[in-house]
Design an enzyme around this catalytic site. Structure first.
Site, PDB file in Angstrom:
ATOM      1  N   THR A   1      31.070  43.486  -6.449  1.00 39.98           N
ATOM      2  CA  THR A   1      31.626  44.780  -6.057  1.00 39.98           C
ATOM      3  C   THR A   1      32.213  44.739  -4.650  1.00 39.98           C
TER       4      THR A   1
ATOM      5  N   GLY B   1      22.880  42.937  -3.125  1.00 37.91           N
ATOM      6  CA  GLY B   1      21.499  43.050  -2.679  1.00 37.91           C
ATOM      7  C   GLY B   1      21.059  41.799  -1.931  1.00 37.91           C
TER       8      GLY B   1
ATOM      9  N   GLU C   1      25.032  47.668 -12.177  1.00 37.00           N
ATOM     10  CA  GLU C   1      25.256  46.851 -13.363  1.00 37.00           C
ATOM     11  C   GLU C   1      26.141  47.574 -14.356  1.00 37.00           C
TER      12      GLU C   1
HETATM   13  C1  LIG Z   1      18.716  44.546 -12.862  1.00 33.23           C
HETATM   14  C2  LIG Z   1      18.063  45.566 -12.031  1.00 33.23           C
HETATM   15  C3  LIG Z   1      16.620  45.416 -12.207  1.00 33.23           C
HETATM   16  C4  LIG Z   1      15.755  46.046 -11.453  1.00 33.23           C
HETATM   17  C5  LIG Z   1      16.125  46.939 -10.386  1.00 33.23           C
HETATM   18  C6  LIG Z   1      15.649  46.425  -9.094  1.00 33.23           C
HETATM   19  C7  LIG Z   1      16.364  46.643  -8.037  1.00 33.23           C
HETATM   20  C8  LIG Z   1      17.655  47.356  -8.160  1.00 33.23           C
HETATM   21  C9  LIG Z   1      18.609  46.933  -7.140  1.00 33.23           C
HETATM   22  C10 LIG Z   1      19.884  46.660  -7.433  1.00 33.23           C
HETATM   23  C11 LIG Z   1      20.434  46.525  -8.786  1.00 33.23           C
HETATM   24  C12 LIG Z   1      20.551  45.076  -9.115  1.00 33.23           C
HETATM   25  C13 LIG Z   1      21.700  44.473  -9.286  1.00 33.23           C
HETATM   26  C14 LIG Z   1      22.997  45.130  -9.401  1.00 33.23           C
HETATM   27  C15 LIG Z   1      24.049  44.332  -9.562  1.00 33.23           C
HETATM   28  C16 LIG Z   1      25.362  44.842  -9.818  1.00 33.23           C
HETATM   29  O1  LIG Z   1      25.625  46.020  -9.905  1.00 33.23           O
HETATM   30  S1  LIG Z   1      26.497  43.586 -10.043  1.00 33.23           S
HETATM   31  C17 LIG Z   1      28.013  44.400 -10.367  1.00 33.23           C
HETATM   32  C18 LIG Z   1      28.019  45.015 -11.761  1.00 33.23           C
HETATM   33  N1  LIG Z   1      29.317  45.491 -12.057  1.00 33.23           N
HETATM   34  C19 LIG Z   1      29.695  45.846 -13.284  1.00 33.23           C
HETATM   35  O2  LIG Z   1      28.939  45.891 -14.227  1.00 33.23           O
HETATM   36  C20 LIG Z   1      31.137  46.202 -13.404  1.00 33.23           C
HETATM   37  C21 LIG Z   1      31.383  47.066 -14.605  1.00 33.23           C
HETATM   38  N2  LIG Z   1      32.726  46.840 -15.096  1.00 33.23           N
HETATM   39  C22 LIG Z   1      32.939  46.004 -16.168  1.00 33.23           C
HETATM   40  O3  LIG Z   1      32.048  45.467 -16.768  1.00 33.23           O
HETATM   41  C23 LIG Z   1      34.379  45.816 -16.594  1.00 33.23           C
HETATM   42  O4  LIG Z   1      35.215  46.046 -15.515  1.00 33.23           O
HETATM   43  C24 LIG Z   1      34.750  46.750 -17.747  1.00 33.23           C
HETATM   44  C25 LIG Z   1      34.197  48.118 -17.495  1.00 33.23           C
HETATM   45  C26 LIG Z   1      34.164  46.173 -18.957  1.00 33.23           C
HETATM   46  C27 LIG Z   1      36.231  46.899 -17.862  1.00 33.23           C
HETATM   47  O5  LIG Z   1      36.767  45.632 -17.644  1.00 33.23           O
HETATM   48  P1  LIG Z   1      38.172  45.312 -18.273  1.00 33.23           P
HETATM   49  O6  LIG Z   1      39.109  46.411 -17.906  1.00 33.23           O
HETATM   50  O7  LIG Z   1      38.539  43.938 -17.980  1.00 33.23           O
HETATM   51  O8  LIG Z   1      37.754  45.372 -19.758  1.00 33.23           O
HETATM   52  P2  LIG Z   1      38.555  45.956 -20.966  1.00 33.23           P
HETATM   53  O9  LIG Z   1      40.029  45.759 -20.785  1.00 33.23           O
HETATM   54  O10 LIG Z   1      38.049  47.314 -21.213  1.00 33.23           O
HETATM   55  O11 LIG Z   1      38.044  44.923 -22.085  1.00 33.23           O
HETATM   56  C28 LIG Z   1      38.426  43.576 -22.002  1.00 33.23           C
HETATM   57  C29 LIG Z   1      37.676  42.839 -23.070  1.00 33.23           C
HETATM   58  O12 LIG Z   1      36.543  42.261 -22.445  1.00 33.23           O
HETATM   59  C30 LIG Z   1      35.380  42.630 -23.138  1.00 33.23           C
HETATM   60  N3  LIG Z   1      34.295  42.709 -22.177  1.00 33.23           N
HETATM   61  C31 LIG Z   1      34.281  43.430 -21.040  1.00 33.23           C
HETATM   62  N4  LIG Z   1      33.085  43.250 -20.419  1.00 33.23           N
HETATM   63  C32 LIG Z   1      32.387  42.369 -21.183  1.00 33.23           C
HETATM   64  C33 LIG Z   1      31.081  41.786 -21.069  1.00 33.23           C
HETATM   65  N5  LIG Z   1      30.272  42.089 -20.045  1.00 33.23           N
HETATM   66  N6  LIG Z   1      30.672  40.929 -22.021  1.00 33.23           N
HETATM   67  C34 LIG Z   1      31.494  40.646 -23.057  1.00 33.23           C
HETATM   68  N7  LIG Z   1      32.737  41.169 -23.254  1.00 33.23           N
HETATM   69  C35 LIG Z   1      33.161  42.029 -22.300  1.00 33.23           C
HETATM   70  C36 LIG Z   1      35.709  43.962 -23.758  1.00 33.23           C
HETATM   71  O13 LIG Z   1      34.841  44.199 -24.837  1.00 33.23           O
HETATM   72  C37 LIG Z   1      37.123  43.730 -24.189  1.00 33.23           C
HETATM   73  O14 LIG Z   1      37.115  42.971 -25.350  1.00 33.23           O
HETATM   74  P3  LIG Z   1      38.182  43.306 -26.506  1.00 33.23           P
HETATM   75  O15 LIG Z   1      37.928  44.737 -26.912  1.00 33.23           O
HETATM   76  O16 LIG Z   1      37.848  42.315 -27.569  1.00 33.23           O
HETATM   77  O17 LIG Z   1      39.538  43.135 -25.874  1.00 33.23           O
HETATM   78  C1  LIG Z   2      21.489  50.377  -5.771  1.00 28.83           C
HETATM   79  C2  LIG Z   2      22.742  49.597  -6.082  1.00 28.83           C
HETATM   80  C3  LIG Z   2      22.706  48.219  -6.042  1.00 28.83           C
HETATM   81  C4  LIG Z   2      23.850  47.474  -6.300  1.00 28.83           C
HETATM   82  N1  LIG Z   2      23.798  46.108  -6.211  1.00 28.83           N
HETATM   83  C5  LIG Z   2      24.936  45.400  -6.402  1.00 28.83           C
HETATM   84  C6  LIG Z   2      24.933  43.990  -6.234  1.00 28.83           C
HETATM   85  O1  LIG Z   2      23.907  43.400  -5.923  1.00 28.83           O
HETATM   86  N2  LIG Z   2      26.087  43.300  -6.415  1.00 28.83           N
HETATM   87  C7  LIG Z   2      27.257  43.926  -6.761  1.00 28.83           C
HETATM   88  O2  LIG Z   2      28.281  43.240  -6.924  1.00 28.83           O
HETATM   89  N3  LIG Z   2      27.305  45.282  -6.935  1.00 28.83           N
HETATM   90  C8  LIG Z   2      26.178  46.015  -6.755  1.00 28.83           C
HETATM   91  N4  LIG Z   2      26.206  47.375  -6.903  1.00 28.83           N
HETATM   92  C9  LIG Z   2      27.491  48.039  -7.149  1.00 28.83           C
HETATM   93  C10 LIG Z   2      27.595  48.565  -8.561  1.00 28.83           C
HETATM   94  O3  LIG Z   2      27.735  47.521  -9.468  1.00 28.83           O
HETATM   95  C11 LIG Z   2      28.772  49.534  -8.612  1.00 28.83           C
HETATM   96  O4  LIG Z   2      28.439  50.642  -7.820  1.00 28.83           O
HETATM   97  C12 LIG Z   2      29.051  49.967 -10.055  1.00 28.83           C
HETATM   98  O5  LIG Z   2      29.625  48.899 -10.756  1.00 28.83           O
HETATM   99  C13 LIG Z   2      30.002  51.180 -10.101  1.00 28.83           C
HETATM  100  O6  LIG Z   2      31.205  50.909  -9.420  1.00 28.83           O
HETATM  101  P1  LIG Z   2      31.655  51.868  -8.233  1.00 28.83           P
HETATM  102  O7  LIG Z   2      30.514  52.129  -7.358  1.00 28.83           O
HETATM  103  O8  LIG Z   2      32.910  51.305  -7.653  1.00 28.83           O
HETATM  104  O9  LIG Z   2      32.001  53.264  -8.959  1.00 28.83           O
HETATM  105  P2  LIG Z   2      33.424  53.620  -9.614  1.00 28.83           P
HETATM  106  O10 LIG Z   2      33.823  52.581 -10.592  1.00 28.83           O
HETATM  107  O11 LIG Z   2      34.381  53.987  -8.524  1.00 28.83           O
HETATM  108  O12 LIG Z   2      32.982  54.923 -10.437  1.00 28.83           O
HETATM  109  C14 LIG Z   2      33.051  56.214  -9.839  1.00 28.83           C
HETATM  110  C15 LIG Z   2      33.327  57.217 -10.952  1.00 28.83           C
HETATM  111  O13 LIG Z   2      34.567  56.866 -11.573  1.00 28.83           O
HETATM  112  C16 LIG Z   2      34.403  56.801 -12.984  1.00 28.83           C
HETATM  113  N5  LIG Z   2      35.246  55.752 -13.561  1.00 28.83           N
HETATM  114  C17 LIG Z   2      35.553  54.555 -13.022  1.00 28.83           C
HETATM  115  N6  LIG Z   2      36.325  53.845 -13.866  1.00 28.83           N
HETATM  116  C18 LIG Z   2      36.505  54.607 -14.969  1.00 28.83           C
HETATM  117  C19 LIG Z   2      37.190  54.428 -16.214  1.00 28.83           C
HETATM  118  N7  LIG Z   2      37.872  53.310 -16.493  1.00 28.83           N
HETATM  119  N8  LIG Z   2      37.127  55.427 -17.133  1.00 28.83           N
HETATM  120  C20 LIG Z   2      36.426  56.560 -16.855  1.00 28.83           C
HETATM  121  N9  LIG Z   2      35.777  56.802 -15.699  1.00 28.83           N
HETATM  122  C21 LIG Z   2      35.817  55.831 -14.772  1.00 28.83           C
HETATM  123  C22 LIG Z   2      32.936  56.444 -13.183  1.00 28.83           C
HETATM  124  O14 LIG Z   2      32.475  56.888 -14.471  1.00 28.83           O
HETATM  125  C23 LIG Z   2      32.259  57.207 -12.049  1.00 28.83           C
HETATM  126  O15 LIG Z   2      31.971  58.525 -12.478  1.00 28.83           O
HETATM  127  C24 LIG Z   2      25.059  48.137  -6.640  1.00 28.83           C
HETATM  128  C25 LIG Z   2      25.097  49.540  -6.695  1.00 28.83           C
HETATM  129  C26 LIG Z   2      23.947  50.273  -6.425  1.00 28.83           C
HETATM  130  C27 LIG Z   2      23.991  51.779  -6.484  1.00 28.83           C
END
Ligand SMILES: CC/C=C\C/C=C\C/C=C\C/C=C\C=C\C(=O)SCCNC(=O)CCNC(=O)[C@H](O)C(C)(C)COP(=O)(O)OP(=O)(O)OC[C@H]1O[C@@H](n2cnc3c(N)ncnc32)[C@H](O)[C@@H]1OP(=O)(O)O
Ligand SMILES: Cc1cc2nc3c(=O)[nH]c(=O)nc-3n(C[C@H](O)[C@H](O)[C@H](O)COP(=O)(O)OP(=O)(O)OC[C@H]3O[C@@H](n4cnc5c(N)ncnc54)[C@H](O)[C@@H]3O)c2cc1C
Length: 625
Positions: free
Chosen positions: A109, A148, A391
């Site tokens: 992110t 994190g 996530e």
């Molecule tokens: C784990 C926590 C446990 C305990 C808690 C303790 C502490 C908490 C502290 C912190 C939390 C811990 C960690 C946090 C980490 C993070 O947050 S890391 C960052 C996470 N970020 C995301 O998840 C980003 C979300 N966005 C996406 O996944 C993608 O951008 C999207 C929303 C899927 C859109 O992407 P895109 O536009 O490229 O996708 P589409 O065009 O819609 O689809 C493209 C095709 O790809 C397929 N697809 C997409 N994602 C996946 C996947 N993950 N796996 C498999 N396939 C995937 C999608 O289905 C499409 O396929 P098609 O339909 O066949 O074309």
């Molecule tokens: C406690 C915490 C720990 C985290 N740890 C990590 C980490 O270790 N590593 C890491 O890489 N990231 C981490 N993240 C980031 C996290 O993965 C992102 O916050 C999450 O993926 C959401 O993205 P964003 O914050 O940019 O929100 P945005 O994507 O900007 O979303 C904001 C709003 O826009 C809407 N929106 C966005 N896109 C669309 C769409 N296509 N269609 C409809 N609505 C949409 C959402 O639904 C939401 O309501 C952490 C976040 C938190 C809160």
């Protein structure tokens, strides 16, 4: 000499520490806890199954509701390594990560992008003359933000960046980057790294930011299990571009287990407190009643208990499904990747939103004392609401599920469907008819019909809008509320049916009395969500007003039946007091004594008159200010 337990759980309560002290104290505790876990890890080989168990131990044993600065090292750094690094890279780094001689984070992110990862701005440009990648943050919005442990703890991290080679962009890929000197812990040249500040919760996770100023890393720091860059800069693409997303699927599976653990803590506190707390007279002249005797309290808490059991069984189903499909992926069979992604997305979204909803209900069900930090309910509430975002934002993930469901529905007549969606064929088959019945099977069928009809309706709406000249993207956005609703209905149908089927199997080996209680929980969960989703059922099934009256009676009867077993059900979670960390939920029920004991730890009680009296209050009260 303090015992390990005293070292871990004693000392000044976190709530009275500064942000900096809280981090330092969490790091002190983390090294104690993770030294113990490291020993466990050394005794087990490392595959994803063992690893998930270890991870559950790490998370379940999280000794602070504020998380841990080592969390990401376990939650993402290592799983990503196991799924994205080739054998040579695993050989070089994984053992060091497992024995914590390096601490990692996961930097995907950015300030400007979280959901839309194809829009990430950090670049990794290959330089064939030196066989290195040049990592660069071209804008402020490209700074990684949130990883994190990155603020002050990690010395390595996995960075997700746009890969450029020979002038061509190949999209996002994963790179391991050393960010701090292993000896001095100083940030390496070209790296600007720091901590992002105080958050709503999870303030021991040490979330950080990082920016790169043309930082050079060896070619072999690109994780190359799937895609590769050869020495001359030739790009070898992955068998499937979606494999880079693999770790996010695994972590979403973990989060479903985790949402159950957090909810279990909250309902243990709320249930035990509701058995201790007496308030108001139900009948004039009678003693004040346990608040758990009030049906409105049962409505808040017993449904949360049922939800916890339901999600636990679904977490296990998801894990089993993940393992089956992950094995297929390793053998090159990608057939069910889309189904796994859709299932992980909707279960992560529903488990975390349910956990957040029911945890918030547990907080308010404990009245004022539930608003005390010492109850642990505010921290758990802050934590569960965060899980609706990290996530993958829940709305976005449900849209991903809807995308898969519409794709599936388009192909409904082309052949057999994969297990989690084969019900769509059943309830849409020619000649299939269904009349609503107030039974578990009837409810499951009803939810399946609602899901199928929503998916069908969404596709018809999309088609009609595109036919009217609207672009596919605009049509998608226009009906996106209905798409999210279809994803949720699909998931709810899966959760209820899985809970019923898997609990029915488990009940066969239970005593009659235990089986009876477990059966009541399944019924309570199904009837609760039926009443919650009456609008959908009235729109898409033959449920009648008379059916609803009977459902309400059924629901109230179930609350009455489950009430006597409520405390026993949460005691069965067996969460020790040190991990519960709650004045309201401690096993001994000494709520009021514990509330007072914790209050007296407040630094404001260290002296009878605080210095602000002499500095401010007294002059003010005497009109001198
Ligand atoms: C784990 C926590 C446990 C305990 C808690 C303790 C502490 C908490 C502290 C912190 C939390 C811990 C960690 C946090 C980490 C993070 O947050 S890391 C960052 C996470 N970020 C995301 O998840 C980003 C979300 N966005 C996406 O996944 C993608 O951008 C999207 C929303 C899927 C859109 O992407 P895109 O536009 O490229 O996708 P589409 O065009 O819609 O689809 C493209 C095709 O790809 C397929 N697809 C997409 N994602 C996946 C996947 N993950 N796996 C498999 N396939 C995937 C999608 O289905 C499409 O396929 P098609 O339909 O066949 O074309
Ligand atoms: C406690 C915490 C720990 C985290 N740890 C990590 C980490 O270790 N590593 C890491 O890489 N990231 C981490 N993240 C980031 C996290 O993965 C992102 O916050 C999450 O993926 C959401 O993205 P964003 O914050 O940019 O929100 P945005 O994507 O900007 O979303 C904001 C709003 O826009 C809407 N929106 C966005 N896109 C669309 C769409 N296509 N269609 C409809 N609505 C949409 C959402 O639904 C939401 O309501 C952490 C976040 C938190 C809160």
């Amino acid at each position: 000499m303090l015992t390990k337990r005293e070292e871990l759980f004693g000392g000044t309560p976190d709530e009275y520490l500064s942000h900096k002290e809280k981090y330092e104290n969490s790091t002190r505790k983390a090294v104690i806890l993770f030294s113990l876990l490291r020993k466990i890890q050394e005794e087990n080989n490392t595959d994803l199954t063992n690893y998930r168990n270890l991870l559950s131990g790490v998370l379940g044993a999280s000794i602070s509701q504020d998380g841990s600065p080592f969390g990401l090292h376990y939650i993402m750094f290592m799983p990503v390594f196991m799924s994205q690094a080739d054998e040579e890279q695993q050989e070089r780094w994984l053992h060091r990560a497992l024995n914590c001689s390096i601490i990692g984070s996961y930097a995907q992110t950015e300030l400007g992008h979280g959901t839309f990862i194809r829009g990430l701005e950090t670049t990794a440009t290959y330089d064939p003359s030196t066989q290195e990648f040049v990592l660069h943050s071209p804008t402020l919005t490209s700074y990684k933000w949130w990883p994190g442990g990155l603020g002050n703890t990690a010395n390595y991290c996995i960075v997700i960046a746009q890969l450029y080679s020979k002038g061509e962009c190949h999209g996002i890929h994963s790179f391991i980057v050393q960010v701090r000197d292993e000896d001095t812990h100083m940030p390496l040249p070209g790296i600007k790294v720091g901590e992002i500040g105080v958050k709503m919760g999870l303030n021991a996770v040490n979330n950080g930011f990082i920016g790169f100023e043309n930082v050079r890393i060896p070619r072999t720091n690109m994780l190359m299990k799937h895609a590769k860059i050869l020495e001359d800069g030739t790009y070898v693409k992955s068998k499937n571009s979606k494999l880079i997303y693999g770790a996010m699927v695994f972590v979403r599976v973990v989060i479903v287990f985790d949402s159950v653990n957090y909810l279990a803590k909250a309902i243990t506190v709320a249930t035990r407190y509701s058995a201790v707390r007496r308030q108001s007279q139900l009948k004039e002249g009678e003693p004040e009643r346990q608040i758990l005797d009030y049906v409105t309290q049962q409505d808040k808490i017993l449904t949360a208990i049922a939800g916890c059991f339901a999600m636990k069984m679904n977490a296990r189903m998801l894990w089993d499904t993940f393992n089956v499909i992950n094995d297929q992926l390793h053998k090159g069979n990608m057939e069910r990747l889309g189904e796994l992604h859709a299932l992980a997305c909707c279960l992560k979204a529903i488990s975390t939103s349910d956990s957040s909803l029911f945890t918030a209900r547990c907080r308010v069900s404990c009245g004022g004392h539930g608003y005390m930090v010492s109850s642990t309910l505010p921290a758990t509430s802050a934590l569960t609401t965060a899980s609706c975002t990290y996530e993958g934002d829940n709305t976005v993930l449900l849209l991903q599920t809807a995308r898969f469901l519409l794709k599936t529905w388009r192909q409904i007549d082309t052949g057999p469907l994969t297990p989690t969606v084969e019900y769509l064929k059943t309830v849409s088959a020619p000649g299939f008819s269904y009349k609503w019945e107030n039974s578990i099977e009837g409810i499951i069928r009803g939810f399946q019909i609602v899901s199928m009809k929503k998916i069908s309706s969404c596709l018809n709406l999309m088609t009609a809008k595109v036919m009217s000249g609207m672009s596919q993207a605009d049509a998608w956005n226009t009906i996106s509320i209905q798409l999210v609703s279809a994803g949720e209905s699909h998931c709810r149908a899966i959760v209820i049916s899985t809970f019923h089927e898997d609990m029915s199997k488990a009940m066969r080996s239970m005593s009659a009395s235990l089986a009876e209680v477990m059966g009541q929980l399944v019924e309570l969960y199904a009837v609760y969500w039926t009443l919650e989703r009456l609008g959908d059922l009235l729109e898409y099934t033959s449920i009648s007003g008379a059916d609803v009256v009977k459902l309400r009676s059924w629901y109230e009867e179930l609350l009455r039946k489950i009430r006597p077993n409520a405390v026993g059900l949460v005691d069965a979670f067996d969460i020790i007091d040190e991990l519960l960390q709650s004045t309201l939920g401690a096993y001994d029920g000494r709520v009021y004594e514990r509330l007072m004991e914790e209050a007296l730890k407040s630094p404001l009680n260290a002296e009878p008159v605080n210095q602000s009296f002499h500095k401010y209050l007294k002059p003010f009260m005497q009109g001198k200010l």
